[in-house]
Scaffold this motif. Structure first.
Motif, mmCIF file in Angstrom:
data_model
loop_
_atom_site.group_PDB
_atom_site.id
_atom_site.type_symbol
_atom_site.label_atom_id
_atom_site.label_comp_id
_atom_site.label_asym_id
_atom_site.label_seq_id
_atom_site.Cartn_x
_atom_site.Cartn_y
_atom_site.Cartn_z
ATOM 1 N N LEU A 102 0.442 -1.171 0.060
ATOM 2 C CA LEU A 102 -0.067 -0.165 -0.001
ATOM 3 C C LEU A 102 0.906 1.234 0.002
ATOM 4 O O LEU A 102 0.342 2.137 -0.473
ATOM 5 C CB LEU A 102 -1.017 -0.423 1.167
ATOM 6 C CG LEU A 102 -2.397 1.175 1.154
ATOM 7 C CD1 LEU A 102 -3.119 1.095 0.299
ATOM 8 C CD2 LEU A 102 -2.638 0.434 2.829
ATOM 9 N N ALA A 103 1.853 1.251 0.413
ATOM 10 C CA ALA A 103 2.789 2.407 0.498
ATOM 11 C C ALA A 103 3.190 2.900 -0.646
ATOM 12 O O ALA A 103 3.580 3.978 -0.915
ATOM 13 C CB ALA A 103 3.882 1.732 1.779
ATOM 14 N N MET A 104 3.740 1.767 -1.684
ATOM 15 C CA MET A 104 3.841 1.804 -3.025
ATOM 16 C C MET A 104 2.955 2.876 -3.641
ATOM 17 O O MET A 104 3.843 2.945 -4.721
ATOM 18 C CB MET A 104 4.648 1.266 -3.151
ATOM 19 C CG MET A 104 5.598 0.467 -2.776
ATOM 20 S SD MET A 104 7.649 1.330 -1.984
ATOM 21 C CE MET A 104 6.815 2.076 -0.434
ATOM 22 N N ILE A 105 1.960 1.861 -3.569
ATOM 23 C CA ILE A 105 0.573 2.672 -4.375
ATOM 24 C C ILE A 105 0.201 4.362 -4.276
ATOM 25 O O ILE A 105 -0.652 4.512 -4.985
ATOM 26 C CB ILE A 105 -0.303 2.123 -4.593
ATOM 27 C CG1 ILE A 105 -0.294 0.832 -3.521
ATOM 28 C CG2 ILE A 105 0.857 0.303 -5.610
ATOM 29 C CD1 ILE A 105 -1.915 -0.556 -4.108
ATOM 30 N N VAL A 106 0.266 4.595 -2.905
ATOM 31 C CA VAL A 106 -0.775 5.279 -2.525
ATOM 32 C C VAL A 106 -0.267 6.705 -2.960
ATOM 33 O O VAL A 106 1.282 6.804 -3.131
ATOM 34 C CB VAL A 106 -1.255 5.413 -1.503
ATOM 35 C CG1 VAL A 106 -1.944 4.744 -0.718
ATOM 36 C CG2 VAL A 106 0.005 5.311 -0.169
ATOM 37 N N ARG A 107 -1.033 7.407 -3.716
ATOM 38 C CA ARG A 107 -0.172 9.244 -3.837
ATOM 39 C C ARG A 107 0.144 10.115 -2.758
ATOM 40 O O ARG A 107 0.854 11.114 -2.884
ATOM 41 C CB ARG A 107 -1.117 9.970 -4.589
ATOM 42 C CG ARG A 107 -0.960 9.149 -6.220
ATOM 43 C CD ARG A 107 -2.339 9.763 -7.089
ATOM 44 N NE ARG A 107 -2.215 9.317 -8.242
ATOM 45 C CZ ARG A 107 -2.862 9.544 -9.032
ATOM 46 N NH1 ARG A 107 -3.480 10.665 -8.991
ATOM 47 N NH2 ARG A 107 -3.242 8.991 -9.878
ATOM 48 N N SER A 108 -0.544 9.735 -1.666
ATOM 49 C CA SER A 108 -0.032 11.179 -0.161
ATOM 50 C C SER A 108 0.061 10.068 0.610
ATOM 51 O O SER A 108 -0.577 9.170 0.843
ATOM 52 C CB SER A 108 -1.013 12.006 -0.586
ATOM 53 O OG SER A 108 -2.730 11.810 -0.502
ATOM 54 N N GLN A 109 0.096 10.665 2.140
ATOM 55 C CA GLN A 109 -0.340 9.940 2.938
ATOM 56 C C GLN A 109 -1.135 9.733 3.628
ATOM 57 O O GLN A 109 -2.362 8.793 4.296
ATOM 58 C CB GLN A 109 1.400 10.645 4.513
ATOM 59 C CG GLN A 109 0.758 10.274 5.710
ATOM 60 C CD GLN A 109 1.463 10.453 6.834
ATOM 61 O OE1 GLN A 109 1.472 10.523 7.737
ATOM 62 N NE2 GLN A 109 2.730 11.078 5.934
#
Length: 380
Positions: A282-289
């Motif tokens: 998930l950390a690699m595909i989302v655009r923002s925190q």
């Protein structure tokens, strides 16, 4: 990889929020809800009774209600029936049993009515009272039939045979030797809070990216797989500690039956692998925190509902149960309960373990595929 891993361990220990979300908050949930449901299981249902007859027969009926396990009789003769019915209408009283004047006389003549007032909005809580009243009515009917049959010359054995039910319900309980409220609460909240590690992982990756740390790593011989492994191991260990603490608290303070220790340990390991693997992907595909936190909350809270973490999945509509089969939470919860409640071993939960591993491997594969695009967004 070793240096990255040690750095992450140190940062995780310094971050107070990790301790709160991974240990303190789930422990609070377990203690609060465990206390509530434990007390709920030991409380009795109050039957409010207004006796207008004041005869031996009416008092015998009231005493019979009071002898029932799980029920407490409260006499309400201090107020009028009308005022108490008004309370039911106002929602301040759930039900009222009224034994009218002439109950004993009517009973001797062959039939009499007992009024049962109930709040329609609380039908689920008044249904047990209605059921025991119906049961008592059946008992009085059997007594009347027995007297009639005796008057016609039947002996006690013949009367008993005549009144015997043609169908006998034989209740046979399979498995479930250790079922209680905590067998739902402790594993349910343990599974739910495992997936909150994804928030911590998101925050760490975005801090690394925004600080320029990831950009600087491009000039080192450290490979993508080594860096991701170093970032993944500390959360994985944290989840192992989290699950161990929560389950031990359930065992030590609430007497939770854990079952086969090897099976439970493997579920914990596979669950930790699953949660942290998905967090890495998930950390690699989302655009923002913020986007990542929103998705994590959807996975965590939504999964808790459809997977039956808060209450048994059998109580859910069939289409919701079908959705639950596609969540890792469902398979982790079923694995825990198979071992804790049904006393099964590894042979019964290997599918659960395999699916948890596959979920985690999917997350790790996504992380490896998306790491280079993620690096390109890093600050220089």
């Amino acid at each position: 990889m070793k240096n990255v891993m040690l750095k992450e361990f140190k940062l995780m220990l310094r971050e107070r929020g990790n301790v709160f979300f991974l240990l303190i908050l789930p422990l609070l949930f377990i203690v609060v809800f465990g206390s509530i449901f434990s007390q709920a299981g030991s409380t009795s249902i109050t039957i409010h009774v207004h006796d207008l007859d004041h005869t031996a027969a009416s008092q015998a009926l009231v005493k019979q209600m009071g002898r029932l396990k799980g029920f407490t009789v409260k006499k309400e003769n201090g107020q009028s029936v009308a005022s108490q019915v008004k309370k039911i209408g106002d929602g301040s009283l759930s039900s009222l049993v009224v034994i009218d004047k002439g109950f004993e006389t009517g009973l001797q003549k062959g039939g009499v009515a007992v009024r049962f007032y109930q709040d329609g909005a609380q039908a689920s809580s008044t249904a047990p009272i209605q059921a025991i009243l119906q049961n008592m009515s059946n008992q009085y009917r059997e007594q009347k039939l027995a007297q009639t049959l005796g008057a016609h010359g039947l002996n006690p054995a013949q009367i008993k045979q005549t009144l015997a039910a043609p169908i006998h319900i034989q209740t046979i309980t399979e498995n479930g030797k250790h079922v209680d409220f905590m067998s739902q609460i402790v594993p349910g909240y343990t599974v739910m809070f495992v997936f909150f590690i994804m928030i911590s992982m998101l925050q760490r990756f975005f801090k690394e990216r925004d600080s320029g740390m990831i950009a600087r790593l491009q000039g080192t011989p450290l490979r993508s797989a080594g860096y991701l492994t170093g970032m993944w191991i500390p959360p994985f260990v944290s989840v192992l500690i989290q699950c161990t603490v929560l389950l031990l608290v359930g065992r030590l303070f609430y007497g939770l039956h854990l079952g086969n220790p090897i099976a439970i340990s493997l579920i914990v390991v596979c669950l930790a692998f699953c949660g942290t693997g998905l967090g890495l992907g998930l950390a690699m595909i989302v655009r923002s925190q913020n986007q990542g936190i929103g998705i994590t909350q959807l996975i965590t809270m939504g999964g808790a509902i459809v997977a039956g973490l808060w209450f048994p999945s059998d109580l859910l509509p069939s289409f919701v149960q079908n959705i639950g089969y596609f969540t890792p939470q469902y398979w982790a919860m079923q694995g825990f309960q198979d071992v804790m409640i049904r006393g099964t071993g590894l042979s019964a939960i290997w599918v659960n373990l395999l699916l948890l591993i596959l979920f985690g491997m999917f997350g790790l594969a996504v992380a490896l595929l998306r790491f280079k695009p993620f690096i390109r967004t890093a600050a220089h």
